[in-house]
Each structure stands twice: as C-alpha cells, then as structure tokens.
Write a protein that holds these residues in place. Sequence first.
Motif, mmCIF file in Angstrom:
data_model
loop_
_atom_site.group_PDB
_atom_site.id
_atom_site.type_symbol
_atom_site.label_atom_id
_atom_site.label_comp_id
_atom_site.label_asym_id
_atom_site.label_seq_id
_atom_site.Cartn_x
_atom_site.Cartn_y
_atom_site.Cartn_z
ATOM 1 N N ALA A 93 6.864 7.709 8.813
ATOM 2 C CA ALA A 93 7.470 9.018 9.069
ATOM 3 C C ALA A 93 6.562 10.141 8.584
ATOM 4 O O ALA A 93 6.377 11.150 9.279
ATOM 5 C CB ALA A 93 8.837 9.108 8.401
ATOM 6 N N THR A 94 5.988 9.988 7.413
ATOM 7 C CA THR A 94 5.104 11.011 6.851
ATOM 8 C C THR A 94 3.857 11.186 7.714
ATOM 9 O O THR A 94 3.442 12.315 7.996
ATOM 10 C CB THR A 94 4.709 10.646 5.408
ATOM 11 N N ARG A 150 1.166 14.703 12.292
ATOM 12 C CA ARG A 150 0.722 14.850 13.690
ATOM 13 C C ARG A 150 1.623 15.808 14.454
ATOM 14 O O ARG A 150 1.156 16.621 15.257
ATOM 15 C CB ARG A 150 0.673 13.486 14.381
ATOM 16 N N VAL A 151 2.916 15.722 14.209
ATOM 17 C CA VAL A 151 3.881 16.591 14.892
ATOM 18 C C VAL A 151 3.636 18.047 14.535
ATOM 19 O O VAL A 151 3.638 18.920 15.398
ATOM 20 C CB VAL A 151 5.345 16.184 14.545
ATOM 21 N N LYS A 152 3.416 18.318 13.270
ATOM 22 C CA LYS A 152 3.182 19.691 12.828
ATOM 23 C C LYS A 152 1.980 20.289 13.550
ATOM 24 O O LYS A 152 1.998 21.445 13.956
ATOM 25 C CB LYS A 152 2.968 19.746 11.318
ATOM 26 N N LYS A 153 0.941 19.494 13.767
ATOM 27 C CA LYS A 153 -0.240 19.989 14.466
ATOM 28 C C LYS A 153 0.091 20.308 15.922
ATOM 29 O O LYS A 153 -0.418 21.282 16.465
ATOM 30 C CB LYS A 153 -1.363 18.953 14.413
ATOM 31 N N ARG A 154 0.931 19.502 16.555
ATOM 32 C CA ARG A 154 1.280 19.720 17.958
ATOM 33 C C ARG A 154 2.214 20.902 18.151
ATOM 34 O O ARG A 154 2.209 21.522 19.204
ATOM 35 C CB ARG A 154 1.930 18.467 18.549
ATOM 36 N N LEU A 155 2.990 21.241 17.141
ATOM 37 C CA LEU A 155 3.972 22.312 17.283
ATOM 38 C C LEU A 155 3.462 23.677 16.850
ATOM 39 O O LEU A 155 4.065 24.687 17.131
ATOM 40 C CB LEU A 155 5.239 21.967 16.498
ATOM 41 N N ILE A 156 2.345 23.683 16.164
ATOM 42 C CA ILE A 156 1.817 24.971 15.665
ATOM 43 C C ILE A 156 0.921 25.601 16.710
ATOM 44 O O ILE A 156 0.300 25.058 17.490
ATOM 45 C CB ILE A 156 1.045 24.769 14.333
#
Length: 61
Positions: free
Chosen positions: A49-50, A55-61
């Motif tokens: 999860a971590t 990776r998710v944070k990079k895609r959403l920023i």
Amino acid sequence: MAFKQQRYAKSKADEFVQKGIPAEVIAVNIDGASWYRLRVNGFRNKEQATSHSARVKKRLI
C-alpha cells in the motif's frame, strides 16, 4: 482523504478510477458528523500500500 460532502467524495473517487486507481467512498461518523472517506484497497500488506501510494501521488499531482 476525507470529505464532508458525499457528492465531492464520489467525484474524486471517479477521478481516481479514470486514472486506473481503484477507489471507493466509505461513509463514517466522527463525533456526530458524517464524513466520506476515499479508500483505495486491494493490497496484501502495508508495504504494498505504501509503495502504491507513492506512485499514485506522482500521477495525481
């Protein structure tokens, strides 16, 4: 993430799903107030999860 408005939480969840991130909205009651949490699940453990979170944070920023 947590939101006071269910409509906004669902909108954000849809946004995540469109980007390939499996998200769902969970209603919770905290101190008598309704909140709507955005949850991403499907991980075997905290480490997975971590790692995915970064990776998710990079895609959403």
